[in-house]
Design a protein around this motif. Sequence first.
Motif, PDB file in Angstrom:
ATOM      1  N   GLU A 101       0.979  -1.117  -0.156  1.00 58.70           N
ATOM      2  CA  GLU A 101      -0.072   0.002   0.009  1.00 58.70           C
ATOM      3  C   GLU A 101       0.947   1.185   0.090  1.00 58.70           C
ATOM      4  OE1 GLU A 101      -3.756   1.755   2.639  1.00 58.70           O
ATOM      5  OE2 GLU A 101      -2.456   0.395   3.730  1.00 58.70           O
ATOM      6  N   VAL A 102       0.545   2.225  -0.820  1.00 57.15           N
ATOM      7  CA  VAL A 102       1.144   3.370  -0.844  1.00 57.15           C
ATOM      8  C   VAL A 102       0.026   4.304  -1.278  1.00 57.15           C
ATOM      9  CG1 VAL A 102       3.614   2.802  -1.595  1.00 57.15           C
ATOM     10  CG2 VAL A 102       1.836   3.284  -3.417  1.00 57.15           C
ATOM     11  N   ASN A 103       0.320   5.864  -0.861  1.00 52.14           N
ATOM     12  CA  ASN A 103      -0.452   6.869  -1.513  1.00 52.14           C
ATOM     13  C   ASN A 103       0.167   7.904  -2.162  1.00 52.14           C
ATOM     14  OD1 ASN A 103       0.957   8.522   0.391  1.00 52.14           O
ATOM     15  ND2 ASN A 103      -0.479   7.933   2.073  1.00 52.14           N
ATOM     16  N   ALA A 104      -0.550   9.012  -2.735  1.00 45.89           N
ATOM     17  CA  ALA A 104       0.235   9.845  -3.722  1.00 45.89           C
ATOM     18  C   ALA A 104       1.611  10.502  -2.926  1.00 45.89           C
ATOM     19  CB  ALA A 104      -0.902  11.018  -4.149  1.00 45.89           C
ATOM     20  N   ASP A 105       1.333  10.983  -1.680  1.00 46.19           N
ATOM     21  CA  ASP A 105       2.435  11.520  -0.907  1.00 46.19           C
ATOM     22  C   ASP A 105       3.678  10.662  -0.938  1.00 46.19           C
ATOM     23  OD1 ASP A 105       1.066  13.893  -0.344  1.00 46.19           O
ATOM     24  OD2 ASP A 105       0.435  13.129   1.440  1.00 46.19           O
ATOM     25  N   MET A 106       3.599   9.305  -0.863  1.00 40.93           N
ATOM     26  CA  MET A 106       4.586   8.360  -0.815  1.00 40.93           C
ATOM     27  C   MET A 106       5.237   8.456  -2.195  1.00 40.93           C
ATOM     28  SD  MET A 106       2.750   5.301   1.659  1.00 40.93           S
ATOM     29  CE  MET A 106       4.160   4.394   1.978  1.00 40.93           C
ATOM     30  N   LEU A 107       4.388   8.405  -3.180  1.00 44.36           N
ATOM     31  CA  LEU A 107       4.957   8.172  -4.476  1.00 44.36           C
ATOM     32  C   LEU A 107       5.597   9.541  -5.032  1.00 44.36           C
ATOM     33  CD1 LEU A 107       1.830   6.569  -6.284  1.00 44.36           C
ATOM     34  CD2 LEU A 107       4.148   5.784  -5.979  1.00 44.36           C
ATOM     35  N   ARG A 108       5.329  10.472  -4.385  1.00 47.39           N
ATOM     36  CA  ARG A 108       6.046  11.972  -4.617  1.00 47.39           C
ATOM     37  C   ARG A 108       7.375  11.903  -3.871  1.00 47.39           C
ATOM     38  NH1 ARG A 108       1.011  14.550  -4.826  1.00 47.39           N
ATOM     39  NH2 ARG A 108       0.660  14.586  -2.517  1.00 47.39           N
ATOM     40  N   ARG A 109       7.314  11.222  -2.640  1.00 48.06           N
ATOM     41  CA  ARG A 109       8.589  10.795  -1.936  1.00 48.06           C
ATOM     42  C   ARG A 109       9.656  10.306  -2.848  1.00 48.06           C
ATOM     43  NH1 ARG A 109       7.803   8.756   3.910  1.00 48.06           N
ATOM     44  NH2 ARG A 109      10.190   8.698   3.706  1.00 48.06           N
ATOM     45  N   MET A 110       9.110   9.034  -3.175  1.00 49.95           N
ATOM     46  CA  MET A 110       9.850   8.068  -3.772  1.00 49.95           C
ATOM     47  C   MET A 110      10.626   8.869  -5.050  1.00 49.95           C
ATOM     48  SD  MET A 110       7.590   4.684  -3.565  1.00 49.95           S
ATOM     49  CE  MET A 110       7.990   4.032  -4.844  1.00 49.95           C
ATOM     50  N   ALA A 111       9.559   9.550  -5.974  1.00 52.13           N
ATOM     51  CA  ALA A 111      10.143  10.124  -7.134  1.00 52.13           C
ATOM     52  C   ALA A 111      11.240  11.313  -6.862  1.00 52.13           C
ATOM     53  CB  ALA A 111       8.810  10.781  -7.753  1.00 52.13           C
ATOM     54  N   ALA A 112      11.153  11.925  -5.842  1.00 50.05           N
ATOM     55  CA  ALA A 112      11.946  13.065  -5.364  1.00 50.05           C
ATOM     56  C   ALA A 112      13.329  12.717  -4.954  1.00 50.05           C
ATOM     57  CB  ALA A 112      11.435  13.821  -4.363  1.00 50.05           C
ATOM     58  N   SER A 113      13.511  11.258  -4.423  1.00 53.99           N
ATOM     59  CA  SER A 113      14.456  11.014  -3.687  1.00 53.99           C
ATOM     60  C   SER A 113      15.642  10.260  -4.455  1.00 53.99           C
ATOM     61  CB  SER A 113      14.258   9.737  -2.846  1.00 53.99           C
ATOM     62  OG  SER A 113      15.246   9.303  -1.733  1.00 53.99           O
ATOM     63  N   ALA A 114      16.914  10.939  -4.553  1.00 53.94           N
ATOM     64  CA  ALA A 114      18.170  10.361  -4.901  1.00 53.94           C
ATOM     65  C   ALA A 114      18.707   9.257  -4.421  1.00 53.94           C
ATOM     66  CB  ALA A 114      19.215  11.675  -4.962  1.00 53.94           C
ATOM     67  N   LYS A 115      18.385   9.090  -2.969  1.00 57.28           N
ATOM     68  CA  LYS A 115      18.733   7.645  -2.711  1.00 57.28           C
ATOM     69  C   LYS A 115      17.380   6.971  -2.746  1.00 57.28           C
ATOM     70  CE  LYS A 115      19.622   5.744   1.934  1.00 57.28           C
ATOM     71  NZ  LYS A 115      19.868   5.865   3.497  1.00 57.28           N
ATOM     72  N   PHE A 116      17.698   5.623  -3.102  1.00 56.50           N
ATOM     73  CA  PHE A 116      16.595   4.641  -3.336  1.00 56.50           C
ATOM     74  C   PHE A 116      17.108   3.142  -3.152  1.00 56.50           C
ATOM     75  CE2 PHE A 116      12.338   4.630  -4.834  1.00 56.50           C
ATOM     76  CZ  PHE A 116      11.865   3.416  -4.652  1.00 56.50           C
ATOM     77  N   ALA A 117      16.678   2.501  -1.938  1.00 53.98           N
ATOM     78  CA  ALA A 117      17.075   1.249  -1.669  1.00 53.98           C
ATOM     79  C   ALA A 117      16.021   0.265  -1.245  1.00 53.98           C
ATOM     80  CB  ALA A 117      18.202   1.405  -0.807  1.00 53.98           C
ATOM     81  N   LEU A 118      15.933  -0.911  -1.401  1.00 55.45           N
ATOM     82  CA  LEU A 118      15.098  -1.855  -0.930  1.00 55.45           C
ATOM     83  C   LEU A 118      15.877  -2.658   0.043  1.00 55.45           C
ATOM     84  CD1 LEU A 118      13.274  -3.148  -4.045  1.00 55.45           C
ATOM     85  CD2 LEU A 118      12.132  -2.141  -2.191  1.00 55.45           C
ATOM     86  N   ASP A 119      15.211  -2.803   1.441  1.00 50.55           N
ATOM     87  CA  ASP A 119      15.652  -3.853   2.388  1.00 50.55           C
ATOM     88  C   ASP A 119      14.592  -4.727   2.846  1.00 50.55           C
ATOM     89  OD1 ASP A 119      18.075  -2.365   2.688  1.00 50.55           O
ATOM     90  OD2 ASP A 119      17.562  -1.259   4.537  1.00 50.55           O
ATOM     91  N   PHE A 120      15.019  -6.141   2.786  1.00 50.10           N
ATOM     92  CA  PHE A 120      14.285  -7.343   2.977  1.00 50.10           C
ATOM     93  C   PHE A 120      14.828  -7.834   4.404  1.00 50.10           C
ATOM     94  CE2 PHE A 120      14.110  -6.530  -1.723  1.00 50.10           C
ATOM     95  CZ  PHE A 120      12.615  -6.669  -1.914  1.00 50.10           C
ATOM     96  N   ARG A 121      13.901  -8.312   5.147  1.00 50.64           N
ATOM     97  CA  ARG A 121      14.337  -8.964   6.367  1.00 50.64           C
ATOM     98  C   ARG A 121      14.727 -10.264   5.809  1.00 50.64           C
ATOM     99  NH1 ARG A 121      10.231  -8.287  10.238  1.00 50.64           N
ATOM    100  NH2 ARG A 121       9.160  -9.980   9.215  1.00 50.64           N
ATOM    101  N   ALA A 122      15.786 -11.052   5.946  1.00 53.65           N
ATOM    102  CA  ALA A 122      16.189 -12.375   5.586  1.00 53.65           C
ATOM    103  C   ALA A 122      15.618 -13.294   6.825  1.00 53.65           C
ATOM    104  CB  ALA A 122      17.658 -12.391   5.590  1.00 53.65           C
ATOM    105  N   LEU A 123      15.882 -14.667   6.161  1.00 50.95           N
ATOM    106  CA  LEU A 123      15.294 -15.793   7.049  1.00 50.95           C
ATOM    107  C   LEU A 123      15.992 -15.851   8.609  1.00 50.95           C
ATOM    108  CD1 LEU A 123      15.226 -18.666   4.364  1.00 50.95           C
ATOM    109  CD2 LEU A 123      13.421 -17.191   5.615  1.00 50.95           C
ATOM    110  N   ASP A 124      17.399 -15.106   8.757  1.00 50.35           N
ATOM    111  CA  ASP A 124      18.019 -15.121   9.951  1.00 50.35           C
ATOM    112  C   ASP A 124      17.798 -13.910  10.605  1.00 50.35           C
ATOM    113  OD1 ASP A 124      19.436 -13.306   8.285  1.00 50.35           O
ATOM    114  OD2 ASP A 124      21.321 -14.677   8.612  1.00 50.35           O
ATOM    115  N   ASN A 125      16.821 -13.092   9.943  1.00 49.03           N
ATOM    116  CA  ASN A 125      16.514 -11.609  10.630  1.00 49.03           C
ATOM    117  C   ASN A 125      17.648 -10.626  10.311  1.00 49.03           C
ATOM    118  OD1 ASN A 125      13.840 -12.046  11.591  1.00 49.03           O
ATOM    119  ND2 ASN A 125      14.779 -12.990  13.439  1.00 49.03           N
ATOM    120  N   SER A 126      18.478 -10.990   9.650  1.00 45.09           N
ATOM    121  CA  SER A 126      19.443  -9.797   9.039  1.00 45.09           C
ATOM    122  C   SER A 126      18.930  -9.106   7.861  1.00 45.09           C
ATOM    123  CB  SER A 126      20.917 -10.372   8.547  1.00 45.09           C
ATOM    124  OG  SER A 126      20.707 -11.329   7.394  1.00 45.09           O
TER     125      SER A 126
END
Length: 192
Positions: free
Chosen positions: A141-166
């Motif tokens: 779930e996202v909204n228009a404000d979140m999409l604006r934040r994503m579009a304006a950001s020079a830094k963009f990374a995805l973090d996933f929780r691993a099976l060992d919680n790292s």
Amino acid sequence: MRPMKLPLVRVAVMMGFLVGCAGTIKPSDRLDEQTGMTVGALQEPIEFVENVQNAGFSNSKRSSFAYLGPIEWDRMGEITYAIWIHVAPGNDKQVGDIHARGAVTLNLDDGPMLLSPVDAPSEGHGPYKPVVSWGQTSYYEVNADMLRRMAASAKFALDFRALDNSTVNFLPSHDTRATLTEFARTRGITDD
């Protein structure tokens, strides 16, 4: 036969055009005939590559990939937004269940954005196709404000929780700003 020679100016213009197009994935709209919804998405999702500096990944020969695509669902003027994410594991260290609460975080210029899973509306076929059959796919779930934040950001990374919680970190394979700004602009979310 002699090879064709193009004037240097023409070659420079053509190269500039090709380089400019390579960094932006264009948005598109389609009508889902099964539901009557208009679906706005990118022509293809944005690719992210596993950060090789993750602990335990430095000896891996195959990188994992993640893919992200924004979505707008328009049901006769009722607009909702989401992000589609697909993880294609390429090594032994798997991310955990990406459907779980708190499993996926976007890291942007102005701080982290924890994503909450959401059920996608039933449609004839989804806005994006999974890249590999053994990967995980989920909507958030996202909204228009979140999409604006994503579009304006020079830094963009995805973090996933691993099976060992790292944390398993993924970085985009190209600058995401132009693509996300164009998506937001065509959706009427921003004037940029």
